[in-house]
Design a protein around this motif. Structure first.
Motif, PDB file in Angstrom:
ATOM      1  N   GLN A 144      -5.756 -36.370   3.903  1.00 42.08           N
ATOM      2  CA  GLN A 144      -5.190 -37.985   4.288  1.00 42.08           C
ATOM      3  C   GLN A 144      -3.878 -37.793   4.822  1.00 42.08           C
ATOM      4  OE1 GLN A 144      -5.478 -40.095   0.411  1.00 42.08           O
ATOM      5  NE2 GLN A 144      -7.814 -40.389   0.701  1.00 42.08           N
ATOM      6  N   LEU A 145      -3.162 -36.912   4.283  1.00 45.18           N
ATOM      7  CA  LEU A 145      -1.673 -36.859   4.858  1.00 45.18           C
ATOM      8  C   LEU A 145      -1.749 -36.418   6.331  1.00 45.18           C
ATOM      9  CD1 LEU A 145       1.276 -36.805   3.823  1.00 45.18           C
ATOM     10  CD2 LEU A 145       0.871 -34.248   3.574  1.00 45.18           C
ATOM     11  N   ALA A 146      -2.382 -35.488   6.506  1.00 44.52           N
ATOM     12  CA  ALA A 146      -2.707 -34.997   7.957  1.00 44.52           C
ATOM     13  C   ALA A 146      -2.869 -36.245   8.966  1.00 44.52           C
ATOM     14  CB  ALA A 146      -3.325 -33.926   8.230  1.00 44.52           C
ATOM     15  N   ARG A 147      -3.970 -36.824   8.474  1.00 44.46           N
ATOM     16  CA  ARG A 147      -4.532 -38.052   9.354  1.00 44.46           C
ATOM     17  C   ARG A 147      -3.496 -39.175   9.585  1.00 44.46           C
ATOM     18  NH1 ARG A 147      -9.332 -39.579   7.118  1.00 44.46           N
ATOM     19  NH2 ARG A 147      -9.526 -37.905   5.855  1.00 44.46           N
ATOM     20  N   LEU A 177       5.763 -28.436   6.166  1.00 46.93           N
ATOM     21  CA  LEU A 177       5.663 -29.621   7.082  1.00 46.93           C
ATOM     22  C   LEU A 177       6.632 -29.300   8.222  1.00 46.93           C
ATOM     23  CD1 LEU A 177       5.675 -32.623   4.779  1.00 46.93           C
ATOM     24  CD2 LEU A 177       3.824 -31.384   5.562  1.00 46.93           C
ATOM     25  N   PRO A 178       6.303 -29.767   9.487  1.00 47.76           N
ATOM     26  CA  PRO A 178       7.216 -29.256  10.601  1.00 47.76           C
ATOM     27  C   PRO A 178       8.497 -30.622  10.357  1.00 47.76           C
ATOM     28  CG  PRO A 178       5.361 -30.533  11.318  1.00 47.76           C
ATOM     29  CD  PRO A 178       5.277 -30.279  10.079  1.00 47.76           C
ATOM     30  N   GLY A 179       9.610 -29.917  10.702  1.00 49.28           N
ATOM     31  CA  GLY A 179      10.829 -30.999  10.519  1.00 49.28           C
ATOM     32  C   GLY A 179      11.738 -30.674   9.551  1.00 49.28           C
ATOM     33  N   ASN A 193      10.888 -35.951   6.922  1.00 43.84           N
ATOM     34  CA  ASN A 193       9.509 -36.124   6.226  1.00 43.84           C
ATOM     35  C   ASN A 193       9.741 -36.823   4.926  1.00 43.84           C
ATOM     36  OD1 ASN A 193       7.675 -34.340   7.690  1.00 43.84           O
ATOM     37  ND2 ASN A 193       9.226 -32.690   7.363  1.00 43.84           N
ATOM     38  N   VAL A 194      10.760 -37.700   4.842  1.00 48.91           N
ATOM     39  CA  VAL A 194      10.758 -38.506   3.631  1.00 48.91           C
ATOM     40  C   VAL A 194       9.469 -39.535   3.176  1.00 48.91           C
ATOM     41  CG1 VAL A 194      12.065 -40.423   2.492  1.00 48.91           C
ATOM     42  CG2 VAL A 194      13.270 -38.644   3.689  1.00 48.91           C
ATOM     43  N   VAL A 195       8.981 -39.921   4.421  1.00 50.29           N
ATOM     44  CA  VAL A 195       7.894 -40.902   4.335  1.00 50.29           C
ATOM     45  C   VAL A 195       6.480 -40.083   3.934  1.00 50.29           C
ATOM     46  CG1 VAL A 195       6.321 -42.494   5.583  1.00 50.29           C
ATOM     47  CG2 VAL A 195       8.570 -42.483   6.382  1.00 50.29           C
ATOM     48  N   PRO A 196       6.103 -39.055   4.507  1.00 52.06           N
ATOM     49  CA  PRO A 196       5.106 -38.225   4.133  1.00 52.06           C
ATOM     50  C   PRO A 196       5.135 -37.888   2.596  1.00 52.06           C
ATOM     51  CG  PRO A 196       5.734 -37.339   6.124  1.00 52.06           C
ATOM     52  CD  PRO A 196       6.629 -38.452   5.707  1.00 52.06           C
TER      53      PRO A 196
END
Lengths: 245, 344
Positions: free
Chosen positions: B277-280, B308-310, B315-318
């Motif tokens: 789900q995260l990836a999509r 995760l990249p970055g 990446n706060v949102v993911p």
């Protein structure tokens, strides 16, 4: 000197030595055992830690051990008279022998009891055992093989001391060898005495080793107990005793 | 069942002072297996010896089954009658078994009963019953020297249970045993804990011991409790050293501008396809650095280390999304890594 002349002399000397060594060992063990245990208990970190008592007992034992027996015997004459009513004879010789044996045995007991794993003491404490329980159920039974070996060492040392008892008319095999072998040139009698002493000492050593080892075979450690090894180191000394006698 | 508060132990020798325990507050609930873990020298041994007052604490109190033992201690190094009676209700097993070599297995188990003054008949009945319980009924007449390490420890446990204790203290009981024997002894302790409702306080330096039988655990360092709680509480604590050590996942970041996350899931969250789900949803590429599923303290727990990249700021949102799904997220940063290395 014919055999029929020697035989009564020898048998009397044997019984005198036996009585001197037996009684003095008995007293040395009865008094030395608690003394040796007290030396361990009162030591720093011991169950009955008491530095003053430990120092006092330790000092008495040290002085008693390092005193040459012949001097001890002379020094104790007043005490001997007070106890036995006389200062000469076999009974009178038992007193200095016992007094000499006590510190000797106490030090050996101390070493043997110190060898007991402290974990066992802790285990019995955790069950709610008191100091007396620990002495009775842990220290003495666990040190028993070493204590038996210590007793053997003490008996042999006392046989050696008893040779000097002739000085106070105590009799015994040592005295016989000196009086006849040295003073009357009865070399044959002297050699028989030496042989008897050698056989007796070997037998005692063998019996002691056997008892200690058979008790010890239950133990977890392999090889002879520390006290047994100690005893092995003492054997040449035991041989010296028979030469002196 | 066992509570210590402000427990402090200072050893003085030749003018030097060593603080073995520095204000330890420990609370062991009735019927649980509580593990205290730490390196040697952390003060675990002093702690367990203070619980039955084999060591006198310098200050603080120890309460076992509602009884304040420190108040019973009295003065001087010797234990009074009251304290000795209290000790007889606390079983203790030792790393080196501490069995008397002069006695048979049965007589070793009878020893605590002799101290309690039980009759010979009662003693032998109870001892045989306990030997049966630990699976050594046939070794009653053997001497400890004839037993293997595991068997010796079973005798040690039977002996510790002779006084019908409610509490069992275990001082590195499995540290001298091989892995397989360790497992069987731990299993025995677990069974006794369940069958008899025995409260067990154990100290160990092996994480596996805590992992396999403890309901609660505490981490000790330099005489202090660093973390403590039930195993599930610990696993749910972000940044818990103990949780990380109980359940390690490996894997290093593949570059400087990456975000590494430890994702812990237990219960409901484990059934959701969160990673895909995260990836999509965020169109990010996720690499899995390491993952494991294990049973800790009877709980199924999964842990995964993902990248995760970055940087974290990107990446706060993911990360927020993952947290919303009921997952526990630990961001593996410089600091956290340092802490983990310290724990090893």
């Amino acid at each position: 000197m014919t055999w029929s002349e020697m035989q009564p002399l020898l048998s009397q000397a044997c019984s005198e030595t036996l009585s001197m060594v037996l009684w003095s060992t008995l007293i040395a063990v009865v008094v030395g055992l608690p003394l040796g245990i007290l030396l361990v208990l009162t030591d720093r970190g011991g169950l009955l830690q008491n530095v003053v008592a430990n120092k006092v007992i330790g000092q008495i034992v040290n002085v008693g051990r390092s005193m040459p027996f012949i001097i001890l015997m002379v020094a104790l004459m007043t005490f001997t008279r007070w106890v036995t009513g006389t200062t000469i004879g076999t009974t009178a010789a038992i007193v200095p022998l016992a007094i000499g044996g006590i510190p000797f045995f106490a030090r050996l007991v101390e070493t043997a009891v110190r060898e007991v794993d402290h974990g066992l003491v802790e285990a019995v404490q955790s069950m709610g055992g008191n100091t007396w329980t620990i002495v009775r159920k842990v220290l003495v039974p666990e040190a028993l093989p070493s204590l038996i070996a210590s007793t053997t060492t003490t008996v042999i040392a006392l046989i050696g001391y008893s040779a000097m008892a002739g000085t106070v008319g105590g009799g015994g095999l040592g005295d016989l060898a000196v009086r006849y072998g040295y003073q009357r040139f009865e070399t044959q009698l002297m050699w028989i005495t030496v042989a008897i002493l050698a056989v007796v000492i070997s037998l005692i050593q063998f019996a002691g080793d056997f008892a200690a080892r058979s008790l010890h075979s239950r133990g977890a450690r392999s090889g002879p107990a520390p006290a047994l090894r100690l005893l092995k180191a003492k054997e040449p000394a035991a041989a010296d005793v028979s030469k002196v006698a | 069942m066992i509570t210590t508060s402000g427990l402090t132990k200072v050893y003085r020798s030749r003018g030097r002072e060593v603080t073995a325990l520095d204000g330890v507050d420990l609370h062991v609930r009735e019927g649980e297996v509580y593990g205290v873990i730490g390196q040697s020298g952390a003060g675990k041994s002093s702690l367990i010896r203070c619980v039955n007052l084999l060591e006198r604490p310098t200050s603080g109190t120890v309460t076992v089954a509602g009884q304040d033992l420190t108040a019973l201690a009295g003065r001087g190094p010797r234990a009074g009658r009251e304290l000795r009676r209290a000790r007889s209700r606390i079983g203790m097993v030792f790393q080196h078994f501490n069995l008397l070599s002069s006695r048979t297995v049965q007589d070793n188990v009878e020893l605590p009963l002799e101290i309690l003054g039980k009759s010979g008949k009662e003693r032998s009945r109870k001892a045989l019953e306990l030997l049966d319980l630990v699976g050594l009924a046939d070794k009653a007449k053997a001497h400890p020297a004839q037993l293997s390490g595991g068997q010796k420890q079973r005798v040690g446990i039977a002996r510790a249970l002779a006084g019908d204790p409610k509490v069992l203290l275990s001082d590195e009981a499995t540290s001298a045993l091989d892995p397989e024997t360790t497992r069987s002894i731990l299993q025995l302790l677990r069974d006794l804990n369940r069958q008899l409702g025995l409260t067990v306080l154990l100290i160990t330096h092996e994480m596996d011991v805590v992992k396999s039988i403890c309901d609660s655990a505490a981490l000790m360092e330099r005489g202090r409790i660093m973390e403590s709680g039930t195993v599930s509480e610990l696993l749910a604590t972000p940044g818990s050293e103990l949780a990380a050590a109980l359940f390690p996942v490996g894997g290093e970041a593949s570059g400087a501008d990456r975000t590494v996350l430890d994702v812990t899931f237990h219960g409901e969250a484990a059934t959701q396809p969160v990673i895909s789900q995260l990836a999509r949803t965020y169109n990010v590429d996720i690499s899995i650095l390491g993952a494991a599923i294990d049973t800790v303290g009877g709980l199924q727990v999964g842990r995964m280390r993902i990248e995760l990249p970055g940087r974290y700021e990107d990446n706060v949102v993911p990360v927020g999304f993952l947290r919303e799904q009921g997952l526990q997220i630990d961001v593996v940063g410089q600091e956290a890594l340092l802490v983990k290395e310290g724990a090893k």
